[in-house]
Design a protein around this motif. Structure first.
Motif: not given
Length: 1692
Positions: A449, A466, A469, A473, A475, A477, A487, A489-490, A774, A799
């Motif tokens: 991530l 999930t 962070t 946030q 994340y 997965m 991933v 959605h965030r 995402w 990412i």
């Protein structure tokens, strides 16, 4: 110790259930090694993990005593060694693959071992312990004994290894030094010897260092004395003096990072600075190996080059050769040296001499920290900085085997992926997500991530994970395809870090919290895009969150544990999550997204103890883990508590726990098992109904901060336990448990999946698969610097990332995304603004109208009378708000006031300290005086009063000086009495000594005696030898400086008083000048002298009100006093303004004055007559006369005015000139004072120069003493080592002799066995004996090691290894057994004789082997003896060197004590040196007697006088000519003068003097009056003269009386002399008359007796004198030990 599938409990546990460790995952942390050809192992927490690099099968070895500290592997013998961490740690050695313990080594380490290393040959193990021992120990682990040990206090070592070619050598190094150790063996005795390696400097240059302890300079400074080592200058005596270096001389050396042994026992070493070193094992010197650059300067790649880097650089871009790469790993191969470093590239270095060429072999994305070859050199193991492991064959194109891809940091948590029986997921702090197989812990996939993760959770309603962070946030997965996680959605919910993540059991809600006390509720279903449903705000810090789902009621309760800061108890908040939140979300939240209390029905409970964790069962039973004591508390929360009524809940039961540290609780899915874990690392499983312990497991160590998280699977079969800092993830499985209990857990998990979660799981997974991956669409998530990021790449499972360090990305990236909370707040504000826009506008207008109205009322109130005026506060509308603001402002003012007061207090304290140190303690304050008309300024000497200690020391020194002077005088008298040849010679000697004393006194070296200093008490500069004399001289010189300053300060004070008086006089004159200027109506500026700030330093401590620029703060008492004083002053002014009849009458009648002065009369104006207004023609005679009289009076008044003005002007000029003269004279005094100050400074500097020289001599004396003490310490140490060495040599020689004797005996016995063979078999036939003798001498062929031709092992067969010797012996005995077979016997020989022959041959073979073994041992012992002998010889040379150094030092010390530093004060003419420099060079100058120069100058002066005489004679002749010419001119001028006088007499004017003579009535009386005045003066002078004459006569009379007394005494003495002469003459006559023989005999006898007696007395006196001289010599010898004097009494 057990393997991975053995019991999981600690020894001694007897519970009804047992857990077993199913698998362990974690990172390596640079401790990895091959245990077999295809198996690697590494420690992880409490476990050692074994991995087959081809099949990736895993097994574990467990340490029950805690975390594994040191670790080592021996692939040759397939054993591993590790140490635990405890008091008196133990080293365990296990074999593989059986994992059987081979040895348990208990040493002398106190805390733990930091390093372990196996030898490549032999059963030897090296260990290095940490603080406080820091000892290196060599073990024979087969025999479980310590061979030798050596401690080096305070030296930490990071790496240790044996020489593969010889177990007698080891290499130990840390980041700053490299040490090579040698193990020397003498039969059964082992000794460790160390030698440090000289490393080059950071730039790669070799530093040629000399031993500073014995280094001698090539020159000596004649001025500053001998040059000593730095250790003596630093005052070091002990062992640190041998290695001391000044900070400026210490050069930074290279910092070793990796090393590798070569075939010839040399070392290759990498450094942080990018250098590659080659260290000779014999020379102990390091040389830098340089790269031999190719022509095109491009890096070469091998044919088998492989790259694992995901860099997007184009293939056309060529990569330059790696220079200055920081090498972190090395491994030697037959092809060359494989090395890798921070650039992540494995290279092959082909070294030839001092240069190398390299080729790229493998490229990875991470820095490489370790390279290890397998025992068969087929695979090369590559370990990266993040803990990833790769294996590849450097000479083959096969794919790289990824053994493990671990995380950069510790695990945040791990949970089961629904349905919980196949896979589990772990998330690391760095954002790396790993998927593992639940069955065997195999690695499945990884997702990065690239952000810092603080929490994680696995959904129960879908295959979704999930992660929360640090930036607030979440994340989400998708793990429907576990091989390719992504991933999908965030959502950013807050700016604060995520603290907890929790999926409730029904799978509908995701509960998360942030560190600011907000709990957010999200829809856990992916079909709703993980919608944020709302939030709940808590009142304090959240410690724990859990939820309870009641299947029967289909309701969810959230339990929150809080820690209010104002109380020391825990608080539990419970609220419901109804399904209405999902269905009708808008009705359940307010405009800002907060859930309504009516919907969630929040309630709170206060518990009696502070808790760290809490869980709740469905039966309203709550369990809490106490934070202050290891207890599990049980509460029953049934009653509904309102906010107004909150009683303290008491625990129904408190169960003690055998854990320590902070802990937490976790309930199983079916709620029957309660797990407790803490920092101790122990995991307890309790029965939730009665809190009985079902089992316990020691899966993590308290050294790694224990357990961080744990999770139960839905069916309760597995438990995931994650460590806090040990990096280990442990999967536990039930090994022994009741079938009923196990069935309950399995049935509940199946029920939950089938009845509740199945539908969610199916829909959720299907929707997850359709969700796109995402990606950033609007604005970038991270704002990165273009300077720090070179490129970005995008990949399916990654990412946005860069090639730079990920830690920079994680810590420096800043989020620009708007959070959900901010969006809700912004939306609410917009809605509110739109809704109340009209109302707000109306309110603003009404407020404006109200303000205007109140302003008008206040203006009207200001116009009314005072008694009708309202107070200001009565116009306030919001009194409460005003009071609130007033209270707030007063509190703020009080705070600021307190801060200011504290700051002022600190400043005052600092001021008092400075004032005390720099002002109060000064007996003479620092002050200056300035001239009036120039910039000349003179400062005095600020001085402190001499302390009582200083005065006592000064008095003591003066007293000692007085005693020494008296002692010296007595000694001189004794010497003069003993050595006086005649009175005349003695007088000459005294005169010569007086002259010498006068000459020596003239060489004091300063002019302090002219400026108030007394130099008579000083020691002579040529006599200051001892330390006490130098110290006393320093004290006396300081006293002289003090007196010189005091003398100058007295004159300075006189000048200051003079200036004060002068300023007073000037001010008095200025008053008169001001009056004159006012009368003359002039506007001239009056010069007013004032004292400057430096002349009034005490004024700096006084603060005037005019200096304060801010408004003064007054206390209420001061304000009241000031108000009263203002009223009194106002009344006084009113009283002064009243009508005063006296003053009014004086003003009317006398114009305000009582006495009319002349100046006032002159100011008066004569009034003109009244008729002057008429024309002149109309005046009559009387009026004309009156007008003439008026004009005459006006004219006289004007004349008087002009005369008075001239008088005032003259007086003004006189006053100004007098002021100018007096101030200029004072300026001259200041100038003279300045000159005296300069001379005083010169004198003080001269004395300080003496003090400096004396201090330097004392310092040098101390350095010499320190050097001598250091040499003696070094000598004593070497002597002790020499004694030990002598004893060792003797012992070793005795052992060698004894062993040689035994060896000789064995050799003789062996030869006797061979010689006695024929005798032993003499009963057999001769031909049989010959055949048997040939067979007797025949031996099997020696075993030759079979080394494959294509073997890549660079070391080959290690020579002299114990395994090789054992194999050779076994091969020999096997060959003997084959030769003993009956078929090998000669024909005709019977079997008994053959057997007898075989026994004899076997005995002979064993004897030969014993002789060989003894010979090897003897050679080894002789080598050991040779080394001890060399060490003994080296110590003897060191001792001789120390003696030579001591002798040289004594010579230097004697020379220094005799070579004194003397300061001369020479005039400019007395320094005759050539050169134009300001300071002459006295290097080759000599000091000669003054008389020689004076005699030479007298000759030159005589010759000059002769020349001057001749020149004067010629000058006088010319002068006569000029004189005649001048007389002629004089006569002519006299004639002209007489003619002029005649003309003047003719034209003489009558002067005022003449007028007085003519006008005086009695001119003679006037002259007589003047004469009388002069006669009075003469009479007064005559009286004074007579008085002086009378005094002189009185003195003469006194002298005459004394003379008469002396005359009387002389006459009396003359009479006595005459009488004595008469008596003498009479006795002479009697003697002549009575001369007879008898009388002569009697007289001769008496004379003989007198002579004998006198001779005896003389002999006695001589004996006593000799004894006295001996005693004096002894006294002088004893005295010279402390106070060396360099003269002999008898020689003076």
């Amino acid at each position: 110790m057990d393997g991975g599938k053995s019991g999981g409990r600690r020894p001694g546990s007897g519970h009804r259930a047992d857990l077993e460790v199913r698998w362990v995952q974690g990172f390596t942390n640079r401790n990895v090694g091959f245990v077999t050809k295809r198996t690697v192992c590494y420690p992880c927490g409490n476990y050692i993990i074994f991995v087959n690099i081809e099949t990736l099968e895993r097994s574990i070895l467990r340490c029950h005593s805690g975390k594994i500290e040191a670790f080592a592997v021996n692939p040759n013998q397939n054993v591993v060694a590790y140490s635990d961490r405890q008091l008196k740690p133990v080293i365990h050695i296990h074999s593989y693959p059986g994992l059987k313990r081979q040895a348990k080594l208990k040493g002398q380490a106190s805390l733990d071992y930091t390093l372990l290393a196996f030898s490549y040959t032999g059963p030897y193990l090296a260990s290095y312990s940490s603080i406080p021992d820091f000892s290196l120990t060599i073990w024979d682990w087969n025999k479980k004994v310590i061979l030798c040990s050596q401690s080096q206090m305070g030296v930490e070592v990071t790496t240790m290894s044996f020489n593969p070619m010889s177990w007698h050598q080891l290499c130990l190094y840390n980041g700053t030094s490299v040490t090579l150790w040698t193990i020397e063996r003498n039969n059964e005795e082992h000794i460790l010897k160390s030698k440090s390696v000289r490393l080059p400097a950071e730039d790669g240059n070799l530093v040629d260092e000399q031993n500073s302890f014995f280094s001698h300079p090539t020159y000596n400074d004649p001025y500053f004395g001998p040059i000593l080592p730095n250790s003596a200058i630093a005052g070091l005596v002990a062992d640190e003096a041998e290695t001391f270096k000044p900070k400026d001389d210490i050069q930074p050396y290279v910092h070793p990072t990796a090393h590798c042994w070569t075939q010839i026992s040399d070392l290759y070493m990498g450094c942080e600075e990018g250098h590659c070193l080659k260290i000779g094992a014999d020379t102990f010197k390091a040389t830098v190996i340089h790269q031999k650059l190719s022509a095109d300067a491009k890096a070469k790649k091998r044919a088998t080059f492989r790259s694992l880097s995901h860099s997007m650089k184009g293939e056309a871009e060529a990569k330059k050769e790696a220079q200055n790469v920081r090498l972190l790993a090395m491994a030697l191969h037959k092809d060359g040296l494989y090395a890798a470093g921070n650039d992540g590239v494995v290279r092959l270095y082909k070294i030839k001499g001092n240069s190398f060429q390299m080729e790229d072999c493998l490229e990875v994305e991470e820095p490489i920290t370790n390279l290890i070859f397998s025992p068969d050199y087929f695979y090369l193991l590559v370990e990266t900085e993040k803990g990833s492991l790769f294996a590849f064959n450097p000479n083959d194109n096969e794919d790289v085997i990824k053994i493990m891809d671990s995380s950069i940091s510790h695990f945040v948590g791990a949970e089961f992926l629904v349905p919980g029986n196949k896979h589990c997921v772990s998330v690391a702090e760095s954002g790396e997500v790993h998927v593992w197989q639940l069955e065997d812990g195999a690695f499945v996939s990884k997702l990065c991530l690239h952000t810092l993760v603080t929490a994680m959770a696995c959904s129960l309603s879908c295959s979704c994970v999930t992660a929360g962070t640090k930036k607030g946030q979440l994340y989400f997965m998708d793990l429907t395809a576990v091989e390719t996680p992504r991933v999908v959605h965030r959502v950013a919910i807050s700016e604060y870090p995520i603290q907890f993540l929790h999926y409730e059991q029904s799978g509908q809600f995701l509960i998360t919290s942030t560190i600011n006390g907000y709990i957010f509720i999200l829809n856990a279903l992916p079909t709703e895009s993980f919608q944020v449903l709302g939030y709940v705000a808590m009142t304090s810090e959240i410690l724990d969150i859990t939820s309870v789902y009641d299947v029967d009621k289909n309701s969810t309760e959230v339990v929150v544990l809080l820690c209010p800061p104002e109380i020391k108890r825990a608080r539990v908040e419970i609220f419901n999550l109804p399904s209405k939140i999902i269905l009708e979300n808008d009705e359940c939240i307010n405009e800002r997204g907060q859930l309504k209390e009516s919907v969630i029905q929040i309630r709170g409970y206060e518990l009696e103890y502070a808790l760290s964790s809490v869980v709740k069962r469905k039966d309203s039973m709550v369990f809490g883990y106490a934070s202050q004591a290891p207890f599990i508390c049980k509460y029953h929360l049934t009653a509904k508590i309102t906010w107004k009524d909150q009683p303290i809940m008491f625990a129904e039961r408190m169960t003690p726990s055998k854990q320590f540290g902070r802990g937490f609780l976790e309930l199983s899915a079916h709620g029957r098992w309660l797990a407790s874990a803490s920092e101790s690392g122990l995991l307890f499983i309790h029965d939730a109904s009665n809190l009985e312990v079902l089992t316990r497991e020691y899966c993590h160590s308290y050294h790694g901060q224990g357990i961080r998280s744990l999770a139960f699977s839905l069916d309760g079969q597995h438990i995931l336990v994650n460590g806090m800092q040990d990096g280990a993830l442990v999967c536990l499985k039930w090994k022994k448990l009741g079938e009923r209990k196990l069935k309950e857990a399995t049935d509940f998990g199946a029920f939950l999946l089938s009845n509740i979660l199945d539908s969610y799981i199916f829909q959720g997974n299907a929707h997850l698969k359709t969700m796109p991956e995402w990606a950033v669409t609007s604005s970038p998530i991270y704002k990165l610097s273009l300077d720090s990021i070179s490129s970005q790449l995008q990949k399916a499972s990654f990412i946005d990332t860069t090639e730079q360090d990920e830690y920079f990305l994680l810590t420096q990236a800043k989020s620009e995304e708007t959070t959900w909370l901010d969006q809700k707040a912004e939306t609410a504000m917009n809605v509110e603004s739109n809704k109340f826009h009209g109302k707000k506008k109306e309110v603003k207008n009404r407020i404006k109208q109200l303000r205007k109205k109140i302003q008008d009322m206040m203006f009207e109130n200001a116009m009314v009378p005072k008694n009708e005026m309202l107070e200001q506060y009565e116009f306030n509308l919001d009194v409460e708000e005003q009071d609130k603001q007033q209270v707030h402002s007063e509190a703020e003012v009080a705070r600021v006031k307190k801060d200011i007061e504290m700051e002022n207090l600190a400043n005052c304290y600092l001021r008092e300290i400075i004032k005390h140190e720099c002002w109060d303690t000064m007996s003479v304050k620092g002050r200056s005086v300035k001239a009036f008309h120039s910039s000349n300024e003179v400062q005095n000497y600020p001085m402190k009063e001499q302390s009582p200690e200083e005065q006592y020391m000064l008095e003591r020194v003066c007293y000692l000086k007085k005693i020494e002077s008296i002692d010296l005088k007595l000694r001189r008298q004794i010497v003069e009495f003993q050595s006086q040849p005649s009175v005349i010679e003695g007088e000459r000697t005294e005169e010569g000594e007086k002259q010498e004393e006068e000459k020596v006194d003239a060489l004091v070296g300063s002019l302090s005696s002219l400026y108030g200093g007394n130099t008579s008490t000083l020691y002579h500069q040529l006599e200051v030898h001892t330390r006490e004399e130098k110290i006393n001289q320093i004290l006396l010189l300081r006293n002289i400086i003090y007196n010189v300053k005091s003398y100058f300060n007295k004159e300075f004070d006189a000048v200051i008083r003079m200036k004060d008086l002068e300023i007073g006089r000037v001010q008095e004159r200025n008053i008169r000048i001001a009056e004159i200027l006012m009368q003359l109506e002039l506007q001239e500026e009056i010069w007013v002298p004032v004292l400057s700030e430096k002349e009034k330093p005490d004024q700096a401590l006084i603060i005037l009100d005019s200096e304060i620029k801010v408004e003064k703060y007054l206390t209420p008492l001061q304000k009241a006093k000031e108000k009263i004083m203002s009223r009194v002053n106002y009344k006084r002014r009113l009283a002064a303004q009243e009508d005063n009849a006296r003053e009014r009458g004086l003003m009317d009648m006398m114009n305000g004055v009582l006495e009319i002065k002349k100046e006032d009369i002159l100011k008066m104006e004569i009034p003109a007559p009244a008729f002057t207004v008429k024309p002149d023609a109309l005046w009559n005679e009387d009026e004309r006369k009156i007008y003439k009289e008026y004009e005459k009076k006006v004219k006289e008044l004007n004349e008087e005015r002009e005369k008075h003005r001239k008088i005032l002007d003259t007086e003004l000029r006189k006053l100004q000139s007098s002021i100018q003269e007096t101030t200029q004279s004072f300026d001259e005094i200041v100038t003279r004072l300045f000159e005296k100050k300069v001379n005083s400074e010169m004198v003080i500097y001269q004395e300080e120069l003496k003090i400096t020289n004396l201090l330097y001599s004392l310092l040098l004396d101390e350095e010499l003493s320190t050097r001598e003490a250091g040499l003696h310490h070094y000598l004593n140490k070497k002597r002790k080592e020499k004694l030990i060495s002598n004893e060792a040599v003797k012992t070793s020689r005795a052992e060698v002799d004894a062993h040689r004797e035994a060896y000789d005996i064995l050799v003789v016995e062996d030869k006797l066995m061979e010689r006695g063979f024929r005798k032993e078999f003499s009963d057999l036939p001769t031909h049989h004996i010959d055949q048997l003798f040939k067979l007797y001498k025949r031996r099997p062929r020696a075993l030759r090691a079979k080394v494959p031709v294509d073997s890549a092992n660079p070391y080959g067969e290690r020579p002299g290894s114990a395994e090789a010797l054992k194999a050779a012996l076994a091969h020999l005995m096997k060959g003997i057994d084959e030769m003993d077979e009956p078929e090998n016997k000669p024909e005709g020989l019977d079997l008994p004789n053959w057997e007898r022959f075989c026994e004899a041959r076997r005995a002979k073979v064993e004897s030969e082997q014993m002789v060989k073994q003894k010979a090897l041992i003897l050679a080894e012992m002789q080598t050991f003896l040779q080394k001890r002998t060399e060490d003994d010889e080296r110590l003897r040379n060191d001792i001789d060197q120390v003696f030579a150094e001591l002798n040289l030092l004594r010579e230097q010390k004697m020379t220094f004590q005799l070579d004194l530093m003397v300061q001369f004060l020479l005039k400019q003419g007395q320094v005759e040196l050539e050169g134009t420099n300001l300071i002459p060079d006295y290097t080759d100058a000599i000091l000669i007697s003054r008389t020689i120069i004076e005699e030479l100058n007298s000759v030159i002066r005589a010759q000059g006088e002769r020349k001057v005489a001749s020149m004067v004679e010629s000058k006088d002749f010319r002068k006569g000519i000029f004189q005649l010419e001048w007389e002629h001119k004089k006569m002519r001028m006299q004639v002209d003068d007489l003619n002029q006088k005649a003309r003047d007499i003719q034209k003489l004017n009558v002067t005022k003097h003449h007028q007085i003579f003519l006008n005086a009535l009695n001119y003679d009386s006037r002259m007589n009056h003047e004469v009388s005045i002069m006669e009075g003066t003469l009479n007064f002078l005559d009286k004074v003269h007579k008085k002086n004459v009378q005094q002189c006569e009185n003195v003469m009379k006194e002298l005459e009386n004394k003379i008469s007394v002396k005359d009387v005494a002389n006459r009396k003495l003359s009479k006595e002399l005459q009488e004595m002469l008469v008596i003498v003459s009479e006795r002479r006559h009697i003697n002549e008359a009575t001369d007879s023989q008898l009388l002569n005999q009697r007289i001769s006898k008496e004379h003989y007796e007198d002579i004998v007696q006198r001779q005896q007395l003389v002999d006695l006196a001589k004996a006593q004198a000799q004894e006295l001289s001996v005693l004096q010599a002894e006294v002088e010898r004893l005295r010279m030990r402390t106070f060396p004097a360099f003269f002999d009494v008898q020689e003076i």
